[in-house]
Design an enzyme around this catalytic site. Structure first.
Site, PDB file in Angstrom:
ATOM      1  N   GLU A  76      21.483 -15.098   7.447  1.00 46.88           N
ATOM      2  CA  GLU A  76      20.580 -15.350   6.420  1.00 46.88           C
ATOM      3  C   GLU A  76      21.146 -15.660   5.144  1.00 46.88           C
ATOM      4  OE1 GLU A  76      19.501 -11.677   4.547  1.00 46.88           O
ATOM      5  OE2 GLU A  76      17.623 -12.480   3.686  1.00 46.88           O
ATOM      6  N   CYS A 114      16.166 -10.153   7.613  1.00 47.91           N
ATOM      7  CA  CYS A 114      17.295  -8.414   6.663  1.00 47.91           C
ATOM      8  C   CYS A 114      16.616  -7.767   5.912  1.00 47.91           C
ATOM      9  CB  CYS A 114      17.877  -9.581   5.132  1.00 47.91           C
ATOM     10  SG  CYS A 114      19.202  -8.629   4.269  1.00 47.91           S
ATOM     11  N   LYS A 148      10.434 -14.928   5.218  1.00 45.98           N
ATOM     12  CA  LYS A 148      10.690 -13.084   4.826  1.00 45.98           C
ATOM     13  C   LYS A 148       9.514 -12.274   4.289  1.00 45.98           C
ATOM     14  CE  LYS A 148      14.483 -11.086   2.836  1.00 45.98           C
ATOM     15  NZ  LYS A 148      15.982 -10.994   2.571  1.00 45.98           N
TER      16      LYS A 148
END
Ligand SMILES: *[C@@H]1O[C@H](CO)[C@@H](O)[C@H](O)[C@H]1NC(C)=O
Ligand SMILES: *[C@@H]1O[C@H](CO)[C@@H](O)[C@H](O)[C@H]1NC(C)=O
Ligand SMILES: *[C@@H]1O[C@H](CO)[C@@H](O)[C@H](O)[C@H]1NC(C)=O
Ligand SMILES: *[C@@H]1O[C@H](CO)[C@@H](O)[C@H](O)[C@H]1NC(C)=O
Ligand SMILES: *[C@@H]1O[C@H](CO)[C@@H](O)[C@H](O)[C@H]1NC(C)=O
Ligand SMILES: *[C@@H]1O[C@H](CO)[C@@H](O)[C@H](O)[C@H]1NC(C)=O
Ligand SMILES: *[C@@H]1O[C@H](CO)[C@@H](O)[C@H](O)[C@H]1NC(C)=O
Ligand SMILES: *[C@@H]1O[C@H](CO)[C@@H](O)[C@H](O)[C@H]1NC(C)=O
Ligand SMILES: *[C@@H]1O[C@H](CO)[C@@H](O)[C@H](O)[C@H]1NC(C)=O
Ligand SMILES: *[C@@H]1O[C@H](CO)[C@@H](O)[C@H](O)[C@H]1NC(C)=O
Ligand SMILES: *[C@@H]1O[C@H](CO)[C@@H](O)[C@H](O)[C@H]1NC(C)=O
Length: 556
Positions: free
Chosen positions: A122, A253, A221
């Protein structure tokens, strides 16, 4: 400490360290000089041995493969200079190309060693510290993969997309699947009340290109953590793609802490392997990258390919290739500023493997036979902001139980020898976690206190010398989502040295353990996540969203 045991990047963190990695050292394979992790060496060696076999299979396009070689790259990002005003598009491209130059060499290297897929981290092209305005020059409009697009062959079809074109060429040129994390911008109408004032939704986005350079997946995301530069998509996206070496799912994440899309991809879409780019800040004792990610793979019984950012001044390091039964290879390095590639052979369809572990009933042992006499000497203590109930491991052998509300944690243990200067406790926590109090956690843990002063139990500590001849940890969990963690001194994992029994006990195996920092059963009870303050992921939150959608439908 402002840190709230949330691992993903905090926008208020400073960059003391501008990356100065030289070209040759950034691709630091260190197969032969690998010192601290002989496991890496073993796996890379076996990867070399099997790559010939994999190549033989590639010539049979229709054939599916039992195993494949995966690669992840821990990248030391070249960060932009601090700025309050947006840079030009040319400057943004120049910086992104410097990072892609490094990724290009790594991707080539991975392909040469037989890897079929590589995951990059990321924020790997431009870092993480932005406002909505300053990130804008870095963004491109990323189309839906259904448009069937090979950016490398048709770079102008969707406007100004040089980053997508270059990434696609890297995949195509090297005949390897490539996952990269880039920024998407989507124009919207100012008549739409949710449309931001600059006329664009901005998304933290993963893209995947196949071996022909075709865009095969795009994921926005959902669970942002302190990322004012990006918007939250309307709902969690469930993104998968099929290959001859298994079915893949994607998220990013902070997403890994929540039910959607993470758990749904595994439970309902039956993916074999998760691709997981992250910019993860390590937080001891429970949420260090290698510790939690390897535990998630075991708890969810799925392959997990983790590529983290390498940025030690913000505790970002820790990547790995994790199989459902054990970590295959991992990397943790707080000493250098170097990137690192990891390669390992993994099962394409872990569920079909004879080694695939049976499902675990996490409370079976604890609710039936587990209970030991309740300790009198329990005391409260904090792991980050969460108040645990602790009890000390006074003797070098014992059976202990500590409870908090509905959760009771049981531990049987035998230390090899009790070190005078080291204190361990058994702890229980159940409740909404941290300052935000959105995620419901249930945790049973045995951990080393920072000093012999019991007020330090739960604070970060990185070294230990106490080994255990035996430990068995279990708890009366109300959730089926429990992630078993074992972290050894100097932040090492313990592959092959512990197992989870069908009745929910986490036990050591194959002799005396290494020196232990933390053993934990980390449970997530998604259905009890707080509804109104969450971004809508728990079962109850989904129900709430459904109801409000229905109400709106009726109202209109
Ligand atoms: C940051 O600024 C310095 C000095 O102006 C310059 O030399 C350097 O190239 C800049 N770095 C980036 C990534 O733009
Ligand atoms: C790879 O892609 C680039 C475009 O990024 C192209 O210029 C080059 O010729 C391709 N081939 C090789 C072997 O690198
Ligand atoms: C506003 O934008 C969202 C996201 O693009 C879209 O789903 C929604 O339908 C739009 N609403 C109106 C009234 O156009
Ligand atoms: C992958 O294949 C399965 C059947 O094997 C199918 O149900 C699924 O829709 C496919 N997924 C994608 C993204 O093509
Ligand atoms: C990094 O971790 C150490 C030890 O856990 C902690 O003391 C320090 O504050 C952390 N640094 C950041 C930037 O979070
Ligand atoms: C787990 O085991 C307990 C105790 O034997 C039992 O009551 C419970 O129903 C089991 N849970 C599941 C999901 O099988
Ligand atoms: C156990 O934890 C609860 C909730 O944090 C706390 O109220 C209670 O005082 C604790 N008990 C002991 C003995 O520390
Ligand atoms: C702990 O409990 C086990 C049975 O569950 C028993 O065999 C053992 O003797 C106990 N150990 C101690 C030190 O009480
Ligand atoms: C333990 O630490 C606390 C808080 O840091 C301190 O008040 C206390 O005096 C210490 N106890 C001992 C025995 O050193
Ligand atoms: C058991 O431990 C020994 C030494 O710690 C190690 O060499 C061996 O590979 C381990 N066996 C298994 C099955 O993990
Ligand atoms: C939600 O947040 C508000 C303000 O931050 C707080 O007052 C409220 O107690 C929270 N509700 C829940 C269920 O956590």
């Amino acid at each position: 400490m402002v840190n709230d045991t949330y691992p993903c990047p905090h926008s208020y963190c400073q960059h003391e360290l501008v990356n100065t990695v030289s070209d040759s050292s950034s691709v630091d394979l260190t197969t032969s000089k690998q010192k601290r992790n002989h496991y890496t060496l073993a796996m890379i060696t076996s990867s070399f041995l099997t790559s010939a076999a994999v190549f033989a299979l590639i010539t049979l396009p229709a054939a599916t493969q039992d195993t494949f070689i995966a690669a992840v790259y821990e990248h030391a990002v070249v960060l932009p200079n601090k700025t309050e005003v947006p840079v030009s598009r040319d400057d943004a491209l120049r910086l992104m190309n410097r990072n892609i130059d490094i990724l290009e060499r790594v991707i080539k290297l991975a392909a040469e060693q037989g890897a079929r897929i590589i995951v990059t981290p990321e924020d790997a092209l431009y870092g993480w510290k932005f406002t909505r305005e300053t990130v804008f020059p870095y963004l491109e409009d990323i189309p839906d993969p259904q448009v069937n697009w090979i950016p490398c062959q048709n770079p102008y079809r969707f406007g100004d997309t040089p980053v997508q074109a270059r990434l696609s060429c890297l995949a195509k040129n090297n005949s390897i699947y490539v996952l990269a994390n880039i920024g998407d911008k989507k124009p919207c109408s100012s008549r739409n009340s949710t449309c931001p004032s600059n006329g664009y939704y901005q998304y933290n986005t993963n893209v995947v290109y196949d071996t022909k350079g075709k865009l095969v997946a795009r994921y926005h995301k959902y669970h942002l953590y302190s990322e004012p530069q990006f918007d939250v998509p309307e709902k969690p996206e469930l993104v998968t793609f099929n290959t001859t070496f298994g079915r893949f799912g994607i998220f990013t994440c902070f997403d890994i802490l929540f039910h959607d899309p993470a758990v749904t991809l595994v439970k309902d879409f039956h993916v074999d392997t998760i691709l997981f780019p992250t910019a993860w800040m390590n937080v001891l004792p429970l949420l260090t990258a290698i510790e939690f990610h390897s535990a998630w793979a075991v708890g969810m019984r799925v392959n997990l390919l983790v590529a983290n950012i390498h940025h030690v001044s913000q505790n970002m390091t820790g990547s790995g290739i994790y199989a459902p039964n054990s970590p295959k290879v991992y990397h943790y390095d707080m000493k250098t500023q170097l990137g690192r590639i990891l390669l390992s052979e993994v099962d394409s369809h872990p569920r079909a493997s004879p080694a695939y572990a049976p499902a675990v009933n996490w409370s079976a042992f604890a609710t039936t036979v587990g209970r030991f006499p309740l300790q009198k000497n329990t005391f409260g203590g904090f792991v980050s902001r969460d108040e645990f109930n602790f009890t000390e491991l006074f003797e070098n052998v014992g059976n202990l139980t500590v409870c908090q509300k509905e959760l009771c944690c049981h531990l049987s243990y035998r230390m090899l020898e009790k070190e005078e200067n080291e204190v361990y406790v058994l702890g229980a926590f159940t409740g909404l976690h941290g300052r935000r109090r959105r995620e419901y956690w249930q945790v049973c843990t045995m951990l080393k206190c920072r000093t012999t002063n019991l007020t330090t139990c739960g604070r970060p500590v990185e070294t230990a010398s106490t080994r255990f001849e035996m430990f068995s940890l279990s708890g009366t969990f109300g959730t089926e989502y429990v992630f078993p963690e074992v972290l050894l001194t100097e932040i090492h994992l313990s592959p092959g040295k512990f197992e989870v029994l069908k009745d929910g006990r986490l036990v050591n195996k194959n002799g005396t353990s290494g020196p232990i920092l933390t053993v934990a059963l980390f449970g997530r009870w998604y259905a009890k996540d707080s509804v109104y303050n969450s971004s809508g992921t728990s079962n109850s939150a989904v129900t709430y969203l459904l109801i409000s959608t229905l109400l709106m439908t009726v109202a209109f």
